[in-house]
Write a protein that holds these residues in place. Sequence first.
Motif, PDB file in Angstrom:
ATOM      1  N   CYS A 271      14.409  10.504 -43.927  1.00 61.15           N
ATOM      2  CA  CYS A 271      15.794  10.923 -42.293  1.00 61.15           C
ATOM      3  C   CYS A 271      16.214  10.323 -41.980  1.00 61.15           C
ATOM      4  CB  CYS A 271      13.711  10.623 -41.487  1.00 61.15           C
ATOM      5  SG  CYS A 271      13.015  12.213 -41.732  1.00 61.15           S
TER       6      CYS A 271
ATOM      7  N   ARG B 115      18.373  12.005 -37.518  1.00 60.23           N
ATOM      8  CA  ARG B 115      16.873  11.255 -37.040  1.00 60.23           C
ATOM      9  C   ARG B 115      17.351   9.472 -37.085  1.00 60.23           C
ATOM     10  NH1 ARG B 115      12.586  14.076 -36.009  1.00 60.23           N
ATOM     11  NH2 ARG B 115      13.275  16.484 -36.191  1.00 60.23           N
TER      12      ARG B 115
ATOM     13  N   THR C 120      14.232   4.981 -37.549  1.00 60.05           N
ATOM     14  CA  THR C 120      14.238   6.642 -37.732  1.00 60.05           C
ATOM     15  C   THR C 120      13.156   7.076 -37.252  1.00 60.05           C
ATOM     16  OG1 THR C 120      15.241   5.611 -39.799  1.00 60.05           O
ATOM     17  CG2 THR C 120      14.149   7.562 -40.154  1.00 60.05           C
ATOM     18  N   ARG C 121      13.498   7.799 -36.638  1.00 58.78           N
ATOM     19  CA  ARG C 121      13.016   8.918 -35.935  1.00 58.78           C
ATOM     20  C   ARG C 121      12.013  10.340 -36.497  1.00 58.78           C
ATOM     21  NH1 ARG C 121      15.488   7.488 -30.906  1.00 58.78           N
ATOM     22  NH2 ARG C 121      14.944   5.317 -30.505  1.00 58.78           N
TER      23      ARG C 121
ATOM     24  N   LEU D  58       9.711  13.917 -33.344  1.00 60.76           N
ATOM     25  CA  LEU D  58      10.971  13.843 -31.368  1.00 60.76           C
ATOM     26  C   LEU D  58       9.894  14.562 -30.422  1.00 60.76           C
ATOM     27  CD1 LEU D  58      14.027  14.178 -33.138  1.00 60.76           C
ATOM     28  CD2 LEU D  58      12.850  11.625 -32.168  1.00 60.76           C
TER      29      LEU D  58
ATOM     30  N   ASN E 269       8.453   6.343 -35.031  1.00 65.70           N
ATOM     31  CA  ASN E 269       9.477   5.883 -34.956  1.00 65.70           C
ATOM     32  C   ASN E 269       9.036   5.365 -36.466  1.00 65.70           C
ATOM     33  OD1 ASN E 269      10.844   7.739 -32.882  1.00 65.70           O
ATOM     34  ND2 ASN E 269      10.265   5.736 -31.750  1.00 65.70           N
TER      35      ASN E 269
ATOM     36  N   GLY F 259      15.545  11.489 -29.337  1.00 65.70           N
ATOM     37  CA  GLY F 259      16.286  11.636 -30.274  1.00 65.70           C
ATOM     38  C   GLY F 259      16.955  10.844 -30.144  1.00 65.70           C
TER      39      GLY F 259
END
Length: 131
Positions: free
Chosen positions: A9, A14, A26-27, A30, A40, A116
């Motif tokens: 990711c 992301r 880093t998502r 979402l 996250n 995001g």
Amino acid sequence: MIVRNLEECRKTDRFVEAENGNWDSTRLMLAEDNCGFSFNITRIRPGTETHIHYKNHIEAVFCYEGEGEVETIADGKKHTIKAGDMYLLDQHDEHWLRGKEKGMTVACVFNPPLTGREVHREDGSYAPADD
């Protein structure tokens, strides 16, 4: 079922980095995942200070690596956050987030979920989900 890898990711959209370089996030989950929250992994860089005020979101944060500090602006209380600690911004607490000597890595849950594409506004908040 959804399965995602953190490192994979980080190579996509992301992965979001603060304009000021204080943190990256880093998502992993979402709003588009339709779960009612987002998830996250965020790295707070050492020696940084970030003003945050999530007026439109509730955030729960679990620190699993490093050390930092959260200072609530309303009362000036400082809370050292280290691996194994959790804090919850359940009152939309305006605060300063600081990374200590080695910074810290945290897992964050937001409600309502992030899309995001959020950017911290001048007042430290993200826009409401419907903006």
